[in-house]
Design a protein around this motif. Structure first.
Motif, mmCIF file in Angstrom:
data_model
loop_
_atom_site.group_PDB
_atom_site.id
_atom_site.type_symbol
_atom_site.label_atom_id
_atom_site.label_comp_id
_atom_site.label_asym_id
_atom_site.label_seq_id
_atom_site.Cartn_x
_atom_site.Cartn_y
_atom_site.Cartn_z
ATOM 1 N N ALA A 89 0.832 -1.216 0.000
ATOM 2 C CA ALA A 89 0.000 0.000 0.000
ATOM 3 C C ALA A 89 0.862 1.260 0.000
ATOM 4 O O ALA A 89 0.591 2.216 -0.743
ATOM 5 C CB ALA A 89 -0.935 -0.012 1.209
ATOM 6 N N LEU A 90 1.906 1.282 0.812
ATOM 7 C CA LEU A 90 2.771 2.459 0.871
ATOM 8 C C LEU A 90 3.568 2.634 -0.414
ATOM 9 O O LEU A 90 3.784 3.762 -0.871
ATOM 10 C CB LEU A 90 3.724 2.350 2.064
ATOM 11 C CG LEU A 90 3.100 2.539 3.452
ATOM 12 C CD1 LEU A 90 4.109 2.211 4.532
ATOM 13 C CD2 LEU A 90 2.574 3.956 3.618
ATOM 14 N N ALA A 91 4.021 1.518 -0.986
ATOM 15 C CA ALA A 91 4.755 1.609 -2.253
ATOM 16 C C ALA A 91 3.871 2.194 -3.346
ATOM 17 O O ALA A 91 4.312 3.049 -4.131
ATOM 18 C CB ALA A 91 5.273 0.231 -2.660
ATOM 19 N N GLU A 92 2.625 1.759 -3.407
ATOM 20 C CA GLU A 92 1.695 2.306 -4.400
ATOM 21 C C GLU A 92 1.410 3.773 -4.122
ATOM 22 O O GLU A 92 1.363 4.596 -5.044
ATOM 23 C CB GLU A 92 0.404 1.493 -4.404
ATOM 24 C CG GLU A 92 0.570 0.074 -4.941
ATOM 25 C CD GLU A 92 -0.721 -0.718 -4.863
ATOM 26 O OE1 GLU A 92 -1.690 -0.206 -4.253
ATOM 27 O OE2 GLU A 92 -0.760 -1.844 -5.402
ATOM 28 N N ALA A 93 1.215 4.123 -2.843
ATOM 29 C CA ALA A 93 0.954 5.525 -2.489
ATOM 30 C C ALA A 93 2.149 6.411 -2.804
ATOM 31 O O ALA A 93 1.991 7.591 -3.125
ATOM 32 C CB ALA A 93 0.598 5.636 -1.003
ATOM 33 N N ALA A 94 3.363 5.837 -2.719
ATOM 34 C CA ALA A 94 4.584 6.588 -3.020
ATOM 35 C C ALA A 94 4.934 6.536 -4.505
ATOM 36 O O ALA A 94 6.042 6.925 -4.888
ATOM 37 C CB ALA A 94 5.742 6.043 -2.199
ATOM 38 N N ASP A 95 4.009 6.047 -5.326
ATOM 39 C CA ASP A 95 4.156 6.020 -6.786
ATOM 40 C C ASP A 95 5.225 5.049 -7.268
ATOM 41 O O ASP A 95 5.854 5.261 -8.308
ATOM 42 C CB ASP A 95 4.441 7.431 -7.336
ATOM 43 C CG ASP A 95 3.315 8.398 -7.042
ATOM 44 O OD1 ASP A 95 2.150 7.965 -7.097
ATOM 45 O OD2 ASP A 95 3.580 9.571 -6.753
ATOM 46 N N PHE A 96 5.461 3.970 -6.498
ATOM 47 C CA PHE A 96 6.313 2.884 -6.974
ATOM 48 C C PHE A 96 5.481 1.947 -7.845
ATOM 49 O O PHE A 96 4.269 1.816 -7.664
ATOM 50 C CB PHE A 96 6.905 2.091 -5.811
ATOM 51 C CG PHE A 96 8.104 2.731 -5.171
ATOM 52 C CD1 PHE A 96 9.378 2.283 -5.459
ATOM 53 C CD2 PHE A 96 7.955 3.787 -4.278
ATOM 54 C CE1 PHE A 96 10.492 2.863 -4.868
ATOM 55 C CE2 PHE A 96 9.060 4.378 -3.678
ATOM 56 C CZ PHE A 96 10.327 3.911 -3.973
ATOM 57 N N THR A 97 6.149 1.273 -8.770
ATOM 58 C CA THR A 97 5.510 0.302 -9.653
ATOM 59 C C THR A 97 6.102 -1.071 -9.393
ATOM 60 O O THR A 97 7.325 -1.217 -9.304
ATOM 61 C CB THR A 97 5.725 0.681 -11.131
ATOM 62 O OG1 THR A 97 5.178 1.979 -11.364
ATOM 63 C CG2 THR A 97 5.060 -0.321 -12.056
ATOM 64 N N ARG A 98 5.244 -2.080 -9.282
ATOM 65 C CA ARG A 98 5.712 -3.448 -9.030
ATOM 66 C C ARG A 98 6.465 -3.969 -10.254
ATOM 67 O O ARG A 98 6.017 -3.824 -11.392
ATOM 68 C CB ARG A 98 4.513 -4.347 -8.717
ATOM 69 C CG ARG A 98 4.849 -5.787 -8.357
ATOM 70 C CD ARG A 98 5.228 -5.924 -6.918
ATOM 71 N NE ARG A 98 5.379 -7.323 -6.534
ATOM 72 C CZ ARG A 98 4.435 -8.037 -5.935
ATOM 73 N NH1 ARG A 98 3.261 -7.483 -5.658
ATOM 74 N NH2 ARG A 98 4.661 -9.281 -5.597
ATOM 75 N N ILE A 99 7.622 -4.568 -10.029
ATOM 76 C CA ILE A 99 8.422 -5.170 -11.101
ATOM 77 C C ILE A 99 8.015 -6.631 -11.221
ATOM 78 O O ILE A 99 8.051 -7.377 -10.231
ATOM 79 C CB ILE A 99 9.930 -5.058 -10.808
ATOM 80 C CG1 ILE A 99 10.331 -3.591 -10.669
ATOM 81 C CG2 ILE A 99 10.749 -5.730 -11.892
ATOM 82 C CD1 ILE A 99 11.792 -3.397 -10.272
ATOM 83 N N LEU A 310 9.602 5.199 2.890
ATOM 84 C CA LEU A 310 8.330 4.987 2.191
ATOM 85 C C LEU A 310 7.224 5.866 2.762
ATOM 86 O O LEU A 310 6.412 6.430 2.016
ATOM 87 C CB LEU A 310 7.920 3.519 2.295
ATOM 88 C CG LEU A 310 8.438 2.554 1.239
ATOM 89 C CD1 LEU A 310 7.904 1.160 1.515
ATOM 90 C CD2 LEU A 310 8.059 3.007 -0.160
ATOM 91 N N LEU A 311 7.166 5.951 4.081
ATOM 92 C CA LEU A 311 6.133 6.774 4.703
ATOM 93 C C LEU A 311 6.265 8.229 4.279
ATOM 94 O O LEU A 311 5.271 8.890 3.954
ATOM 95 C CB LEU A 311 6.227 6.653 6.229
ATOM 96 C CG LEU A 311 5.739 5.332 6.828
ATOM 97 C CD1 LEU A 311 6.286 5.136 8.227
ATOM 98 C CD2 LEU A 311 4.217 5.284 6.834
ATOM 99 N N GLY A 312 7.494 8.737 4.257
ATOM 100 C CA GLY A 312 7.703 10.109 3.815
ATOM 101 C C GLY A 312 7.337 10.318 2.364
ATOM 102 O O GLY A 312 6.703 11.326 2.007
ATOM 103 N N ALA A 313 7.717 9.357 1.499
ATOM 104 C CA ALA A 313 7.417 9.486 0.070
ATOM 105 C C ALA A 313 5.919 9.379 -0.193
ATOM 106 O O ALA A 313 5.362 10.114 -1.019
ATOM 107 C CB ALA A 313 8.174 8.420 -0.717
ATOM 108 N N ALA A 314 5.245 8.450 0.508
ATOM 109 C CA ALA A 314 3.798 8.283 0.319
ATOM 110 C C ALA A 314 3.042 9.509 0.809
ATOM 111 O O ALA A 314 2.094 9.984 0.164
ATOM 112 C CB ALA A 314 3.322 7.032 1.055
ATOM 113 N N GLU A 315 3.447 10.044 1.953
ATOM 114 C CA GLU A 315 2.814 11.253 2.476
ATOM 115 C C GLU A 315 2.981 12.417 1.509
ATOM 116 O O GLU A 315 2.020 13.140 1.217
ATOM 117 C CB GLU A 315 3.439 11.594 3.833
ATOM 118 C CG GLU A 315 2.934 12.898 4.425
ATOM 119 C CD GLU A 315 3.740 13.300 5.648
ATOM 120 O OE1 GLU A 315 3.920 14.516 5.864
ATOM 121 O OE2 GLU A 315 4.199 12.407 6.387
#
Length: 409
Positions: A89-99, A310-315
């Motif tokens: 959830a945090l990775a998606e909120a931080a605009d990461f894409t699953r490889i 991750l928390l900082g990037a997602a926020e």
């Protein structure tokens, strides 16, 4: 490759860009709105962060932190579900894409900068998740023709790569292999075709070229040793062997000269084997050094520190999306989600030469949660007026820390 959700601007820059589009008399009020929005969102991520860090402590205990209660298998299983769910959830909120697995498998066959053949023992790996963010095309000068020349290599690079590995539980006495633990790492500037080097416990293997670099000189030097130093010794050894096998009736006289010849031949052969073994070990050490250097300079954070990142990037991402959504609905609304998405992306493309795929639903959901969003019967969205929006956010902030808990509205 499709455009990413990631907007390469700091949230402070996004807020300033939006404020710059407003009349001067409204800017200070908008900036106050943005500060309130940022504070409310920040507190929400603070609560999520404390929960996931508590769960991660059960899976990967920090040595200097004491635990309360035993980490039973049931508690560890529940903690792992929390960690993996929040990580995604945090990775998606931080605009990461699953490889996907296909891209990682491709990396084992191709190389960008790390010209090393790698193998991974996946026997103990239960779950592996890779995420990436910030795709770019880069060039770098690398050595060529055994360091005699340089050439320019073009490759796809990921600004951030997140790696999560969960190891399978095993029976006691299984050696020094990981047992039910997890590994969490964040890397920077990773070439797409070198993703395989991020696996834990990756082993260096010789490429066909490495084997040729060792094998061909070994064969040539072996022939030289044979011709110059072993012919006499080999002849004597063949005669001795024939006599011992009964293929020759005449015995071989081992005088001082013959013994010296045998000793010199044995020493030459032993020295040859030692040199070839040393060349093999040195080549492998060089490959391992190359791998270690690339990992060292690309490693950005580890373990619990990755969740802080991750928390900082997602926020930051959610604040940017919410501010942009509110600003454009306030100045150009009501708009449908599609029209709003296109307007914001076009604004960044025309004004700031930036292309990205805005996750407009995330911005709309956040404004809806904060009760700042209106929707009409035609599916078009608007927002409450700026003074009212500040009042609502201020009230929600006060409700987070009420003097009297019964006063929560």
């Amino acid at each position: 490759m499709d455009a990413e959700h990631f907007l390469p601007f700091r949230k402070g820059a996004v807020i300033s860009l939006c404020a710059g589009e407003m009349p001067e008399g409204e800017r200070e009020s908008f900036l106050e709105f943005a500060r309130l929005l940022d504070a409310v969102v920040h507190y929400g991520f603070h609560v999520r962060g404390e929960a996931v860090l508590d769960a991660y402590q059960l899976l990967h205990p920090a040595e200097e932190v004491r635990a309360i209660g035993a980490a039973t298998p049931e508690r560890r299983a529940a903690a792992r579900r929390v960690v993996e769910g929040e990580l995604v959830a945090l990775a998606e909120a931080a605009d990461f894409t699953r490889i996907d697995a296909e891209e990682i498998a491709h990396a084992f066959d191709e190389h960008a900068l790390v010209k090393v053949r790698l193998e991974v023992d996946e026997e103990d790996i239960d779950t592996a998740m890779f995420f990436r963010r910030g795709v770019s095309q880069r060039t770098e000068r690398v050595k060529w023709l055994y360091g005699l020349r340089w050439r320019t290599v073009e490759f796809t690079s990921y600004a951030r790569v997140l790696v999560y590995i969960a190891f399978a539980e095993r029976a006691a006495g299984g050696g020094d292999r990981p047992n039910g633990g997890v590994l969490l790492k964040l890397f920077q500037n990773v070439p797409k075709n070198d993703l395989e080097m991020l696996y834990p416990g990756v082993r260096v293997r010789m490429r066909p070229m490495d084997k040729l670099l060792i094998g061909v000189p070994a064969v040539i030097s072996g022939i030289i040793v044979l011709v110059t130093k072993l012919i006499a010794s080999l002849g004597l050894l063949i005669l001795l062997l024939a006599f011992w096998l009964g293929l020759r009736d005449e015995s071989v006289q081992l005088d001082q000269t013959a013994l010296v010849t045998l000793g010199a031949g044995s020493a030459a052969f032993g020295g040859y084997l030692i040199r070839q073994f040393a060349k093999f070990k040195n080549r492998k050490l060089k490959l391992m050094k190359t791998l270690s250097e690339h990992l060292y300079f690309r490693n950005l954070d580890n373990d619990a520190g990755v969740f802080h990142q991750l928390l900082g990037a997602a926020e930051e991402s959610e604040v940017k999306e919410a501010v942009l959504t509110y600003h454009f609905l306030r100045t150009a609304g009501p708009l449908t989600a599609t029209a709003l998405d296109e307007r914001i992306e076009e604004w960044f493309r025309q004004r700031w030469a930036t292309t990205f795929d805005l996750d407009i639903r995330a911005g709309l959901d956040r404004l809806r949660e904060l009760r700042l969003l209106d929707e009409n019967e035609r599916g078009a969205f608007g927002v409450v007026a700026l003074p009212r929006a500040k009042q609502l956010l201020d009230r929600q902030w006060d409700n987070l820390f009420p003097a009297d808990p019964s006063a929560i509205q």
